[in-house]
Design an enzyme around this catalytic site. Structure first.
Site, mmCIF file in Angstrom:
data_model
loop_
_atom_site.group_PDB
_atom_site.id
_atom_site.type_symbol
_atom_site.label_atom_id
_atom_site.label_comp_id
_atom_site.label_asym_id
_atom_site.label_seq_id
_atom_site.Cartn_x
_atom_site.Cartn_y
_atom_site.Cartn_z
ATOM 1 N N ARG A 58 -3.070 11.106 7.646
ATOM 2 C CA ARG A 58 -1.950 11.137 8.603
ATOM 3 C C ARG A 58 -0.660 11.266 7.824
ATOM 4 O O ARG A 58 -0.657 11.213 6.600
ATOM 5 C CB ARG A 58 -1.920 9.812 9.371
ATOM 6 N N LYS A 60 3.578 -1.943 1.256
ATOM 7 C CA LYS A 60 4.690 -1.382 0.495
ATOM 8 C C LYS A 60 6.060 -1.812 1.020
ATOM 9 O O LYS A 60 6.260 -1.889 2.228
ATOM 10 C CB LYS A 60 4.598 0.150 0.566
HETATM 11 P P1 ADP Z 1 1.608 3.714 4.613
HETATM 12 O O1 ADP Z 1 0.686 3.930 3.467
HETATM 13 O O2 ADP Z 1 1.925 4.902 5.440
HETATM 14 O O3 ADP Z 1 2.747 2.888 4.216
HETATM 15 P P2 ADP Z 1 0.704 1.400 5.889
HETATM 16 O O4 ADP Z 1 -0.611 0.957 5.389
HETATM 17 O O5 ADP Z 1 1.916 0.678 5.509
HETATM 18 O O6 ADP Z 1 0.754 2.925 5.552
HETATM 19 O O7 ADP Z 1 0.617 1.534 7.454
HETATM 20 C C1 ADP Z 1 1.537 2.273 8.191
HETATM 21 C C2 ADP Z 1 1.531 1.787 9.588
HETATM 22 O O8 ADP Z 1 0.281 2.014 10.165
HETATM 23 C C3 ADP Z 1 1.787 0.315 9.701
HETATM 24 O O9 ADP Z 1 2.496 0.124 10.887
HETATM 25 C C4 ADP Z 1 0.401 -0.282 9.787
HETATM 26 O O10 ADP Z 1 0.425 -1.490 10.510
HETATM 27 C C5 ADP Z 1 -0.335 0.800 10.520
HETATM 28 N N1 ADP Z 1 -1.746 0.941 10.129
HETATM 29 C C6 ADP Z 1 -2.224 1.402 8.969
HETATM 30 N N2 ADP Z 1 -3.564 1.468 8.978
HETATM 31 C C7 ADP Z 1 -3.954 1.039 10.178
HETATM 32 C C8 ADP Z 1 -5.234 0.865 10.831
HETATM 33 N N3 ADP Z 1 -6.384 1.148 10.211
HETATM 34 N N4 ADP Z 1 -5.239 0.400 12.080
HETATM 35 C C9 ADP Z 1 -4.088 0.107 12.703
HETATM 36 N N5 ADP Z 1 -2.870 0.255 12.173
HETATM 37 C C10 ADP Z 1 -2.789 0.699 10.929
HETATM 38 MG MG MG Z 2 -3.470 2.058 1.341
#
Ligand code: ADP
Ligand code: MG
Ligand code: ADP
Length: 463
Positions: free
Chosen positions: A293, A237
């Site tokens: 989370r 995003k």
């Molecule tokens: P959101 O939906 O909150 O935007 P993102 O997918 O963009 O979530 O991830 C948010 C943060 O968490 C980012 O820094 C991403 O790199 C990290 N992140 C998300 N899922 C994982 C995972 N399974 N393992 C490690 N880091 C993760």
């Molecule tokens: Mg997702």
């Protein structure tokens, strides 16, 4: 209430949690790696402890070190933020075993929602529509080919443990599948240490619509409306807004009800997000995953609902019940967030962290900036490239767009490249202004958006 919380994270989300704790008179224990000695969360916490070298595996992912600090510092709770250990069921269990309140759902719930392939089965059984795809994981190329044949191309190969848009590969025909399979698996292994794969039909030109959930230990589950996160690069995003313009009140109610059912199906507690894809027909929606989370983009929901989500996480973890019901949730005005990342959009969004030489954040009515940067600080290459989140709130969507443009004009960061100018271009793009962006928008319009000279022309003809 909890008295002393260990914040098992860094960056802007560590600050966000720290601020909520401070307002509730909860003491904070910050942890930091050797790369983060000068970080703002370290300076503002009640107490701060170094937990190891820069590499995340040696510090922010080191469960033993975190638990040792939490106990030695007399903490009664642990807030995992997002990323790192936030969706690690074993860590949630380990906290509980040490008598520490994990500020999030139980290890059992995280396990159920955390395998994206297994979560699909649970949701289907709970009557939540899921994207057509494989029943359970696919374990070999042959298996994947058979599943793809059944659902029909194009398909996506997706990592069960995936997150942050990684471990996902598109596949348009059987010939392309073996290579996509190898790539997706290798990326999943490298990013998550787990290369279990599943398969989904590629929904063409969908919107990413997600619902914010809050659930307490007394069995109350509410949703706080939706967010449209369709402006994405590499399935990640960039711009998020609330409420989604494309939802009618009826569809919003149906999707919200499905999101609550999804949360109940995994015994949810705390703040969480149920992500859906909304089909191009604007009617059919499919469960995609549940993030157990706080989400990066939680702020837009806070702005339109007036609910402080991190405060609610802390209250729920302290055993208090929700102090409002579904019918009390009102969505007021329109909120928007731009993620400013240290990256170069012209070079395939290559991360370019570095030292901040000059920094000015926008301000004024209806503006919120969440960032851990300050003049002279270094954005570390060891962690993710998020530099700042610019948020605005205004009575209408068009006013929010205008306010965000003004914020991006004011925002100044010297020292490394960011996507700020690209976001500014997006805010003038007719498709965005109309509220017509699907997840395909950014990829399809990137060359045009990167032609920054366009901005002047568009500005002149702007509504
Ligand atoms: P959101 O939906 O909150 O935007 P993102 O997918 O963009 O979530 O991830 C948010 C943060 O968490 C980012 O820094 C991403 O790199 C990290 N992140 C998300 N899922 C994982 C995972 N399974 N393992 C490690 N880091 C993760
Ligand atoms: Mg997702
Ligand atoms: P992550 O855990 O990395 O966030 P998601 O399953 O939430 O992975 O998918 C990330 C993004 O990938 C979605 O927001 C969407 O843009 C795209 N995507 C995922 N699944 C599909 C699908 N079946 N069809 C079309 N796009 C998809």
């Amino acid at each position: 209430m909890l008295k002393r919380v260990l914040i098992a994270n860094r960056g802007e989300i560590a600050l966000r949690v720290l601020r909520a704790c401070r307002e509730l008179d909860i003491e904070t224990v910050a942890v930091y790696s050797q790369a983060d000695e000068e970080a703002l969360h370290v300076q503002l916490a009640t107490q701060a402890v170094c937990i190891g070298p820069a590499r995340a595996a040696d510090s922010y992912l080191n469960q033993d070190a975190l638990l040792t600090v939490a106990k030695a510092a007399g903490c009664d709770g642990v807030h995992p933020g997002y990323g790192f250990l936030s969706e690690n069921a074993d860590f949630a269990d380990a906290c509980a075993a040490e008598g520490l309140t994990f500020i999030g759902p139980s290890g059992d719930t995280i396990r159920k929602a955390g395998s994206k392939s297994a979560a699909r089965d649970i949701m289907r059984a709970a009557g939540v529509p899921v994207t057509p795809g494989s029943d359970g994981p696919v374990t070999s190329v042959e298996d994947a080919l058979a599943a793809a044949e059944k659902v029909g191309y194009p398909v996506l190969l997706k990592a069960s443990a995936g997150g942050g848009g990684r471990g996902i590969r598109r596949c348009d025909d059987a010939g392309a599948l073996p290579a996509a399979w190898a790539e997706a698996k290798a990326e999943a292994k490298a990013c998550f240490g787990n290369d279990e794969m599943y398969l989904e039909k590629l929904v063409l030109r969908p919107r990413h619509i997600e619902f914010q959930i809050l659930a307490d230990r007394q069995g109350h589950v509410v949703h706080l409306g939706d967010r449209d996160c369709s402006v994405q690069r590499r399935n990640q995003k960039l711009i998020e807004e609330a409420p989604a313009r494309c939802l009618t009140p009826g569809l919003r109610a149906r999707m919200g009800e499905a999101a609550v059912r999804a949360a109940r199906a995994v015994g949810y507690e705390g703040a969480g997000t149920v992500e859906f894809l909304l089909d191009a027909d604007g009617e059919h929606f499919y469960f995609m995953e549940m993030n157990t989370r706080i989400q990066v983009e939680h702020g837009v929901t806070e702005l339109v609902t007036g609910v402080d989500l991190v405060r609610q996480q802390l209250r729920i973890a302290s055993g208090l019940s929700l102090d409002f019901a579904q019918e009390d949730v009102r969505l007021e005005g329109h909120a928007m967030e731009c993620r400013i990342n240290a990256e170069n959009p012209a070079e395939d969004f290559r991360p370019c962290p570095g030292q901040v030489e000059f920094l000015h954040f926008p301000g004024g009515a209806g503006v919120r900036v969440d960032s851990c940067l300050y003049d002279g600080c270094t954005l570390s290459p060891y962690y993710d490239s998020l530099a700042a989140k610019l948020l605005v709130h205004a009575p209408t969507r068009l006013e929010a767009i205008r306010k965000m443009r003004r914020c991006l004009e004011e925002f100044t960061l010297e020292g490394f490249p960011t996507n700020a100018e690209l976001s500014y271009q997006i805010l003038y793009h007719p498709t965005f202004v109309r509220g017509g962006c699907t997840t395909a928008f950014l990829d399809e319009n990137l060359p045009d958006l990167l032609d920054f000279s366009r901005r002047v022309r568009e500005k002149e003809g702007d509504a």
